[in-house]
Design an enzyme around this catalytic site. Structure first.
Site, PDB file in Angstrom:
ATOM      1  N   ALA A 104       0.896  -1.446   0.119  1.00 37.89           N
ATOM      2  CA  ALA A 104      -0.015   0.212  -0.393  1.00 37.89           C
ATOM      3  C   ALA A 104       0.602   1.138  -0.238  1.00 37.89           C
ATOM      4  O   ALA A 104       0.469   2.394   0.548  1.00 37.89           O
ATOM      5  CB  ALA A 104      -0.969  -0.225   1.317  1.00 37.89           C
ATOM      6  N   ALA A 131       4.911  -8.849   1.942  1.00 39.78           N
ATOM      7  CA  ALA A 131       5.179  -7.857   1.272  1.00 39.78           C
ATOM      8  C   ALA A 131       7.151  -7.530   0.800  1.00 39.78           C
ATOM      9  O   ALA A 131       7.596  -7.402   1.450  1.00 39.78           O
ATOM     10  CB  ALA A 131       5.302  -6.251   1.236  1.00 39.78           C
ATOM     11  N   GLY A 154      -4.578 -11.923  12.773  1.00 36.59           N
ATOM     12  CA  GLY A 154      -5.657 -12.726  11.737  1.00 36.59           C
ATOM     13  C   GLY A 154      -6.043 -12.527  10.675  1.00 36.59           C
ATOM     14  O   GLY A 154      -7.109 -13.220   9.911  1.00 36.59           O
ATOM     15  N   ASP A 157       0.318  -1.971  12.566  1.00 32.97           N
ATOM     16  CA  ASP A 157       0.548  -1.653  11.162  1.00 32.97           C
ATOM     17  C   ASP A 157      -0.850  -0.906  10.843  1.00 32.97           C
ATOM     18  O   ASP A 157      -1.096  -1.177   9.714  1.00 32.97           O
ATOM     19  CB  ASP A 157       1.217  -3.138   9.899  1.00 32.97           C
ATOM     20  CG  ASP A 157       1.450  -2.306   8.914  1.00 32.97           C
ATOM     21  OD1 ASP A 157       1.836  -0.737   8.667  1.00 32.97           O
ATOM     22  OD2 ASP A 157       1.565  -3.003   7.743  1.00 32.97           O
TER      23      ASP A 157
END
Length: 374
Positions: free
Chosen positions: A130, A210, A239, A264
């Site tokens: 993102a 990522a 989760g 995050d």
């Protein structure tokens, strides 16, 4: 002096039933097992007292990103037990990034956060997640120095992809400036990752997410980060980002002293579903899962550290060993990885940062530097 007693207290990594601690001028002045030597000012007979959580990777909360409204974002996470950690920035233009760093350096001086985490712009286009792909770039000495100057010592961690041109030199420059360097958003192979660690990188940013996937003939960054005892690995235990079996495997393989649970979290944390932004990119949150608009790409999380703590305890067996492991991964390990030597542990001389949890691991009270926040 304030004396706190509880049915269970985790002091210096050990479980005490019951236990107590005394707070003077914002620090723990004494602590021990059993009943306190004087009457307690606050008693929590059926509760568990643990160190305040340290989140080394969080972008926002309460509807705000850290660069836009650091106090608002920090207040949400503090209510859920986070008493320390960093404000994470995403990729932006050079000018915008410098402005954001200056803003958050001021917030660091106000003790809103403990410092800044630069997640970008020195990331891989192949694993940008993102982040604005158009703003990704290789690290150049001039930009590294400009950001360090703007931060005035407030930049505490930086994530980069070690395969980029100039990355290893940037690792050395950042480490020389006292910045913790993390490997993440990377297409690096095994050897390139090892080279970054040898140059001074000591953190793996949200391991597995990522970054180049593990393959038996092309192992990539994951095993290089896991096998090196100098490295602390972040795990997003919300989760969504990782299967529970992966989390359990990593923790049992390298131990909780090398695992830092991170949220995050982005602005949607604590708000609910809806439309949000992350670094100028549109994000939709549905069912608590944040994704870039119109894609399947996960865009951070909506988690808070108390949720990760509860997940860790239950995932690891819900016994004393699981409790102390959860404390390490949410407090002492991230604090140590960031060099926050007064945080992360309930012990004499440390900051009085603590969380009171009920038997279902829900936050009931939070103290930061000797003051009750809730």
């Amino acid at each position: 002096m304030t004396v706190i007693a509880a049915g269970t207290v985790v002091l210096d990594g050990r479980v005490h039933r019951p236990g107590w601690l005394a707070v003077t001028d914002g620090r723990i002045s004494d602590c021990g097992s059993g009943a306190p030597p004087v009457s307690a000012d606050a008693a929590f007979a059926d509760a568990v007292v643990v160190p305040g959580f340290v989140d080394m990777h969080v972008h926002g909360g309460n509807g705000a990103s850290y660069p836009d409204d650091p106090e608002r974002a920090a207040a949400l996470h503090a209510a859920h037990g986070t008493t320390g950690g960093l404000a994470s920035l995403v990729t932006a233009s050079p000018e915008e990034l410098v402005a954001q760093v200056r803003n958050l350096a001021a917030a660091t001086r106000r003790a809103v956060v403990d410092g800044i985490h630069l997640e970008g712009p020195w990331l891989s286009t192949a694993h940008c997640g993102a982040h604005d792909r158009g703003q990704l770039r290789a690290p150049e000495a001039a930009e590294v120095d400009a950001l360090l100057s703007a931060g005035g010592g407030a930049i505490r961690m930086a994530t980069l992809a070690p395969e980029l041109p100039g990355a290893i030199a940037a690792v050395r420059r950042l480490v020389d400036a006292g910045v913790v360097v993390a490997v993440g958003h990377t297409d690096a192979d095994y050897d390139q990752t090892q080279a970054a660690v040898d140059a001074g990188a000591t953190v793996g940013t949200h391991l597995f997410n990522a970054m180049r996937a593990l393959h038996h003939r092309d192992p990539g960054p994951v095993p290089a980060l896991l096998e090196d005892p100098r490295v602390t690995v972040e795990l997003i235990a919300d989760g969504v980002h990782l299967h529970p079996g992966v989390i359990r495997h990593v923790v049992t393989t390298v131990g909780p002293d090398r695992v830092a649970l991170v949220t995050d979290a982005m602005a949607a944390a604590g708000v609910g579903d809806g439309a949000f932004a992350l670094g100028g990119l549109d994000v939709d949150v549905d069912g608590g899962v944040a994704r870039l608009r119109g894609t399947a790409t996960i865009a951070g999380s909506t988690a808070t550290m108390d949720r990760l703590f509860a997940t860790a305890v239950r995932l690891l067996g819900a016994d004393d060993a699981a409790l102390t492991a959860a404390v390490r991964m949410t407090s002492s390990t991230p604090a140590r990885a960031l060099g926050l030597h007064r945080s992360g542990v309930l012990a004499t001389g440390r900051d009085a940062d603590l969380v009171v949890l009920d038997r279902d691991w829900r936050v009931t009270r939070v103290m930061r530097r000797g003051s009750w926040l809730r």
